[in-house]
Write a protein that holds these residues in place. Structure first.
Motif, PDB file in Angstrom:
ATOM      1  N   ASN A   1       0.819  -1.225   0.000  1.00  0.00           N
ATOM      2  CA  ASN A   1       0.000   0.000   0.000  1.00  0.00           C
ATOM      3  C   ASN A   1       0.854   1.277   0.000  1.00  0.00           C
ATOM      4  O   ASN A   1       0.351   2.356   0.293  1.00  0.00           O
ATOM      5  N   CYS A   2       2.142   1.131  -0.311  1.00  0.00           N
ATOM      6  CA  CYS A   2       3.062   2.260  -0.514  1.00  0.00           C
ATOM      7  C   CYS A   2       3.363   3.039   0.758  1.00  0.00           C
ATOM      8  O   CYS A   2       3.807   4.205   0.689  1.00  0.00           O
ATOM      9  N   SER A   3       3.140   2.454   1.923  1.00  0.00           N
ATOM     10  CA  SER A   3       3.435   3.162   3.157  1.00  0.00           C
ATOM     11  C   SER A   3       4.858   2.952   3.627  1.00  0.00           C
ATOM     12  O   SER A   3       5.303   3.636   4.573  1.00  0.00           O
ATOM     13  N   THR A   4       5.589   2.015   3.022  1.00  0.00           N
ATOM     14  CA  THR A   4       6.986   1.787   3.393  1.00  0.00           C
ATOM     15  C   THR A   4       7.764   1.326   2.155  1.00  0.00           C
ATOM     16  O   THR A   4       7.181   0.788   1.211  1.00  0.00           O
ATOM     17  N   ASN A   5       9.046   1.566   2.197  1.00  0.00           N
ATOM     18  CA  ASN A   5       9.942   1.140   1.106  1.00  0.00           C
ATOM     19  C   ASN A   5      11.034   0.285   1.724  1.00  0.00           C
ATOM     20  O   ASN A   5      11.875   0.774   2.475  1.00  0.00           O
TER      21      ASN A   5
ATOM     22  N   GLY B   1      15.757  -6.833 -26.817  1.00  0.00           N
ATOM     23  CA  GLY B   1      14.694  -5.873 -27.089  1.00  0.00           C
ATOM     24  C   GLY B   1      13.897  -5.493 -25.857  1.00  0.00           C
ATOM     25  O   GLY B   1      13.026  -4.612 -25.921  1.00  0.00           O
ATOM     26  N   ALA B   2      14.175  -6.150 -24.729  1.00  0.00           N
ATOM     27  CA  ALA B   2      13.579  -5.703 -23.472  1.00  0.00           C
ATOM     28  C   ALA B   2      14.146  -4.334 -23.113  1.00  0.00           C
ATOM     29  O   ALA B   2      15.294  -4.030 -23.415  1.00  0.00           O
ATOM     30  N   THR B   3      13.341  -3.488 -22.496  1.00  0.00           N
ATOM     31  CA  THR B   3      13.738  -2.109 -22.233  1.00  0.00           C
ATOM     32  C   THR B   3      13.439  -1.720 -20.790  1.00  0.00           C
ATOM     33  O   THR B   3      12.646  -2.368 -20.099  1.00  0.00           O
ATOM     34  N   LYS B   4      14.101  -0.630 -20.381  1.00  0.00           N
ATOM     35  CA  LYS B   4      13.845  -0.024 -19.074  1.00  0.00           C
ATOM     36  C   LYS B   4      13.146   1.317 -19.291  1.00  0.00           C
ATOM     37  O   LYS B   4      13.560   2.100 -20.149  1.00  0.00           O
ATOM     38  N   TRP B   5      12.113   1.543 -18.465  1.00  0.00           N
ATOM     39  CA  TRP B   5      11.370   2.802 -18.547  1.00  0.00           C
ATOM     40  C   TRP B   5      11.104   3.328 -17.143  1.00  0.00           C
ATOM     41  O   TRP B   5      11.079   2.554 -16.179  1.00  0.00           O
ATOM     42  N   PRO B   6      10.896   4.638 -17.020  1.00  0.00           N
ATOM     43  CA  PRO B   6      10.470   5.152 -15.707  1.00  0.00           C
ATOM     44  C   PRO B   6       9.122   4.529 -15.316  1.00  0.00           C
ATOM     45  O   PRO B   6       8.211   4.414 -16.143  1.00  0.00           O
ATOM     46  N   VAL B   7       9.039   4.131 -14.086  1.00  0.00           N
ATOM     47  CA  VAL B   7       7.840   3.437 -13.634  1.00  0.00           C
ATOM     48  C   VAL B   7       6.846   4.435 -13.036  1.00  0.00           C
ATOM     49  O   VAL B   7       7.232   5.517 -12.552  1.00  0.00           O
ATOM     50  N   GLU B   8       5.564   4.092 -13.076  1.00  0.00           N
ATOM     51  CA  GLU B   8       4.557   4.905 -12.418  1.00  0.00           C
ATOM     52  C   GLU B   8       4.804   4.919 -10.917  1.00  0.00           C
ATOM     53  O   GLU B   8       5.426   4.008 -10.364  1.00  0.00           O
ATOM     54  N   THR B   9       4.363   5.947 -10.284  1.00  0.00           N
ATOM     55  CA  THR B   9       4.545   6.015  -8.836  1.00  0.00           C
ATOM     56  C   THR B   9       3.740   4.896  -8.175  1.00  0.00           C
ATOM     57  O   THR B   9       2.820   4.308  -8.771  1.00  0.00           O
ATOM     58  N   CYS B  10       4.095   4.618  -6.945  1.00  0.00           N
ATOM     59  CA  CYS B  10       3.398   3.557  -6.224  1.00  0.00           C
ATOM     60  C   CYS B  10       1.921   3.888  -6.089  1.00  0.00           C
ATOM     61  O   CYS B  10       1.042   3.025  -6.194  1.00  0.00           O
ATOM     62  N   GLU B  11       1.606   5.166  -5.864  1.00  0.00           N
ATOM     63  CA  GLU B  11       0.196   5.579  -5.729  1.00  0.00           C
ATOM     64  C   GLU B  11      -0.562   5.375  -7.035  1.00  0.00           C
ATOM     65  O   GLU B  11      -1.724   4.960  -7.043  1.00  0.00           O
ATOM     66  N   GLU B  12       0.090   5.680  -8.168  1.00  0.00           N
ATOM     67  CA  GLU B  12      -0.545   5.454  -9.456  1.00  0.00           C
ATOM     68  C   GLU B  12      -0.804   3.971  -9.700  1.00  0.00           C
ATOM     69  O   GLU B  12      -1.818   3.587 -10.290  1.00  0.00           O
TER      70      GLU B  12
END
Length: 431
Positions: A393-397, A415-426
């Motif tokens: 639930n994104c309350s701790t890391n 061909g696998a790639t790295k991208w910025p990830v959505e925030t935990c809340e998103e």
């Protein structure tokens, strides 16, 4: 010299004729016959020759000697003129070298004394050959002079001038050779210093790049990225650089979003020598999600093939082979007798998105994961349920103490790639 000799000859002849007139009887006459200059002296008669014949023979011999001297002096003048011209050209070449106007002689393929070739060693060899040639020609000239006339017959001042000019030329050549040697040494030193400076700069740049790679990430935070596996193939995958130690318990947590149906494929697999299915999480075809440990199987009550983000955690301990399965912070199932008392072997290969049939390879496209994943962490213990809930639930890391999710610990291939990830809340809003 010729007028003096002629005068002496005329005086001697006049005196002889006067004496003959005094001693000759009256009425007798002398007949004079002209002889060519190249005519030799007639053989002496058996009896004593008269004085007039002796004088004529002396005159002819003197004339022949004078002609030989004139020819010898002429050839000596030509040789001296040629040598003087060469010395003048050498001196002129030295002057042009001093003035910085060294050029190549037209019509000749090689460099003159003043022209500095690219290779200093070539210039040194050329100057040595030039010096030896001049010495050889001078020796040839001296030999020729000795053959015609004694070298001592040359005037002293001319002989001294030739020796002085030859000595000056030799000193100039030696000086030029020394200068070229110095330039060669200086050029070598400058080249070595430049190479060392360049290598130092490159090493510093490489060190700086390494520091930037270690200290920085392409993302805002080293763990704020996701791995995208868009196709179901046997060559798209991610690889964890670190390996696992021997484990008697573990917890694996990750965020994933599947884009395939039916079956999400293989989110991760861990293979060791002798056992390709040491740890595997797989959903293949219409089968439920399965957890394999040492090729032993437990079915997990997880449902994550709806194309949304889900947080998955799995715990296991070697004691009695007990396991737990969490989805989005909620424990959905437990079990036991999954490879009990079997420690997880160390030194294997951990792959994201593919199931391994051999260590690090032999992937099957039908078992590949299609979608995105992030925050893949492994701990060497069983996490408490409340810790797993707080992570979901994104309350701790809580990064894994064995395998943390950081950018420089994950490589992608095919061909696998790295991208910025959505925030935990998103990601939570996507549930």
């Amino acid at each position: 010299m010729l007028p003096v000799v002629a005068g002496l000859l005329l005086a001697v002849a006049a005196g002889g004729r006067a004496a003959e007139r005094e001693s000759s009887p009256p009425g007798s006459r002398f007949v004079c016959t002209s002889l060519p200059l190249d005519a030799g002296c007639p053989p002496a008669p058996a009896a004593a020759a008269p004085p007039e014949e002796e004088l004529k023979a002396a005159v002819l011999q003197l004339r022949e000697t004078v002609l030989q001297q004139k020819e010898t002096i002429g050839s000596q003048r030509e040789a001296i003129r040629e040598l003087s011209g060469k010395l003048s050209r050498c001196e002129g070449a030295d002057g042009r070298a001093a003035a910085g106007t060294w050029k190549k002689e037209p019509g000749k393929g090689k460099d003159t004394m003043g022209d500095l070739p690219r290779d200093p060693a070539q210039v040194i060899d050329q100057l040595s050959r030039t010096t030896q040639t001049l010495k050889d020609r001078l020796e040839s000239l001296e030999h020729q002079l000795r053959a015609n006339v004694s070298y001592a017959a040359l005037p002293n001042d001319l002989r001294e001038m030739l020796q002085r000019r030859l000595g000056d030329l030799e000193r100039q050549l030696l000086s030029k050779v020394a200068e070229l040697e110095d330039e060669k040494s200086l050029l070598h030193n400058e080249t070595s210093a430049h190479r060392q400076k360049t290598e130092t700069a490159l090493n510093a740049l490489l060190e700086r790049v390494s520091e930037l790679e270690k200290g920085n990430s392409a993302f805002k935070s080293p763990d704020e990225f996701k791995v995208s596996l868009p196709l179901r193939t046997n060559y798209l995958y991610g690889k964890i650089k670190k390996t696992l130690p021997e484990l008697y318990a573990f917890t694996v947590c990750l965020w994933l979003r599947s884009s395939a149906s039916p079956g999400i494929g293989t989110p991760f697999s861990y293979a060791v020598p002798g056992q390709a299915n040491e740890i595997v999480l797989i959903e293949w075809g219409n089968n439920p999600i399965e957890l394999l440990i040492n090729d032993k199987v437990a079915q997990l009550p997880l449902f994550i093939s709806d194309g949304k983000w889900h947080h998955i955690c799995i715990t296991w301990t070697t004691r009695d082979g007990m396991w737990e399965a969490f989805q989005d912070g909620e424990r959905l199932g437990t079990g036991e007798n999954l490879a009990p008392w079997h420690p997880i072997k160390p030194g294997g290969v951990l792959i994201l998105g593919q199931e391994q049939d051999t260590v690090g390879g032999r992937f099957d496209a039908t078992q590949a994961f299609v979608g995105e994943m992030s925050q893949f962490n492994i701990w060497d213990r069983v996490l408490k349920a409340e810790d797993i809930t707080n992570i979901a639930n994104c309350s701790t890391n809580m990064p894994g103490n064995i395998i943390p999710w950081v950018d420089n610990n994950v490589d992608v291939f095919g061909g696998a790639t790295k991208w910025p990830v959505e925030t935990c809340e998103e990601r939570l809003l996507d549930l």
